[in-house]
Write an enzyme that holds these catalytic residues in place. Structure first.
Site, mmCIF file in Angstrom:
data_model
loop_
_atom_site.group_PDB
_atom_site.id
_atom_site.type_symbol
_atom_site.label_atom_id
_atom_site.label_comp_id
_atom_site.label_asym_id
_atom_site.label_seq_id
_atom_site.Cartn_x
_atom_site.Cartn_y
_atom_site.Cartn_z
ATOM 1 N N ASN A 88 -20.770 29.351 -42.297
ATOM 2 C CA ASN A 88 -19.490 28.655 -42.418
ATOM 3 C C ASN A 88 -18.340 29.407 -41.745
ATOM 4 O O ASN A 88 -17.374 28.787 -41.313
ATOM 5 C CB ASN A 88 -19.167 28.439 -43.900
ATOM 6 C CG ASN A 88 -17.736 27.967 -44.112
ATOM 7 O OD1 ASN A 88 -17.406 26.811 -43.877
ATOM 8 N ND2 ASN A 88 -16.863 28.884 -44.541
ATOM 9 N N TYR A 192 -12.700 26.705 -28.788
ATOM 10 C CA TYR A 192 -13.306 26.224 -30.036
ATOM 11 C C TYR A 192 -14.429 25.235 -29.735
ATOM 12 O O TYR A 192 -15.509 25.289 -30.340
ATOM 13 C CB TYR A 192 -12.240 25.571 -30.919
ATOM 14 C CG TYR A 192 -12.718 25.236 -32.319
ATOM 15 C CD1 TYR A 192 -12.795 26.230 -33.290
ATOM 16 C CD2 TYR A 192 -13.098 23.940 -32.664
ATOM 17 C CE1 TYR A 192 -13.233 25.940 -34.584
ATOM 18 C CE2 TYR A 192 -13.533 23.642 -33.944
ATOM 19 C CZ TYR A 192 -13.603 24.645 -34.895
ATOM 20 O OH TYR A 192 -14.041 24.345 -36.171
ATOM 21 N N LYS A 196 -18.459 25.721 -30.713
ATOM 22 C CA LYS A 196 -19.177 24.802 -31.594
ATOM 23 C C LYS A 196 -20.293 24.058 -30.855
ATOM 24 O O LYS A 196 -21.334 23.753 -31.454
ATOM 25 C CB LYS A 196 -18.202 23.817 -32.237
ATOM 26 C CG LYS A 196 -17.248 24.476 -33.241
ATOM 27 C CD LYS A 196 -17.994 25.170 -34.380
ATOM 28 C CE LYS A 196 -17.069 25.737 -35.442
ATOM 29 N NZ LYS A 196 -17.799 26.397 -36.546
ATOM 30 N N THR A 229 -7.142 22.344 -44.140
ATOM 31 C CA THR A 229 -7.335 23.756 -44.497
ATOM 32 C C THR A 229 -6.242 24.577 -43.831
ATOM 33 O O THR A 229 -5.452 24.081 -43.028
ATOM 34 C CB THR A 229 -8.713 24.268 -44.008
ATOM 35 O OG1 THR A 229 -8.740 24.178 -42.560
ATOM 36 C CG2 THR A 229 -9.857 23.472 -44.601
#
Length: 274
Positions: A88, A192, A196, A229
């Site tokens: 995570n 990013y 990923k 978040t």
């Protein structure tokens, strides 16, 4: 009877924290909340104890090989292996859509390269029917990449880890080439996206490797949704608890035969390379 073990990296807040919470409620075994900062990790443990949940805490910095080795030593000493492993931990600077080389490398080291170190040191401790869940993103779909050579390479049935590393390093070279080269590779927040996409591709390669080794280990990646978040500056469609839904499904409910898939936040499988 031996106790089952679940591990969640970077889990002192956000989606990781909610995954630990859900595992504590439903997983029949020990759950490790890990964080690179001891104080924040222990604060998270205290918060979960308010819900009468009892995860264990261990310091783990996924970018530090010695930290990973120390955690592996702890697991080897106290347990017979790992049953569920949730990758995570991740970072994103929402304010830097075109980062510097140093920032891009730090992000890729955290979000992707760390998995290679974890694979080397911690995966030998996985039990034969363990489950690995990799937190990807809708930015981890192959369509986020604009460079044709990599669109062609990353879908190969015999893709290798070395080729994924070449992809990542080609991107880092593009970052040095300036904004135009960077954007033509993967667009804004390309660091990013590349991290990923590389993580998603690694999921499928490692699943193939485990299967070839005759192991019943399942490796799946998941887009948890656009979650509110700290990383997204509070923006998003869902609260962190909702973001934990699909990772928890893969950890606890999905059939063991579900292997090498990309799972959407509502738990259905999608084609990674469409």
């Amino acid at each position: 009877m031996e106790t089952k073990v679940a591990v969640v990296t970077g889990s002192n807040k956000g989606i990781g924290f909610e995954i630990v919470k859900g595992l504590c409620q439903k997983f029949n075994g020990v759950v490790y909340l890990t964080a690179r900062n001891e104080e924040r990790g222990r604060q998270a443990i205290r918060k979960l104890r308010e819900f009468e949940l009892n995860p264990l805490f261990h310091l783990l910095d996924v970018t530090d090989e010695e930290s990973i080795k120390e955690f592996a030593s702890h697991i080897s000493k106290h347990h017979s292996g790992i049953d569920v492993f949730v990758n995570n931990a991740g970072i994103l600077d929402f304010d830097k859509s075109v980062p510097s080389y140093e920032d891009a490398k730090k992000l890729i080291d955290t979000n992707f390269m760390s998995l290679l170190t974890i694979s080397k040191i911690l995966y030998p401790l996985l039990k034969n029917d363990a489950r690995i869940i990799n937190l990807s993103s809708d930015w981890g779909l192959l369509s986020n990449i604009r460079k044709q050579v990599w669109l062609d390479t990353l879908v190969k049935d015999d893709l290798t880890v070395e080729e994924i590393l070449q992809f990542v390093n080609d991107f880092l070279t593009a970052v040095k080439g300036g904004k135009n080269t960077f954007v033509s590779f993967a667009g804004q927040h390309g660091d990013y996206k590349v991290s990923k996409v590389a993580l998603s591709a690694l999921t499928f390669v490692q699943q193939r490797q485990f299967t070839e080794q005759g192991k019943d280990i399942s490796v799946n990646c998941v887009h948890p949704g656009f979650i509110k978040t700290d990383m997204t500056k509070g923006m998003g469609d869902f609260e962190p608890e909702r973001g934990a839904r699909a990772p928890l499904y893969l950890a606890l409910e999905a059939p063991q035969s579900q292997k090498g898939t990309f799972v959407w936040h509502d738990c259905h499988q999608v084609n990674w390379d469409d």
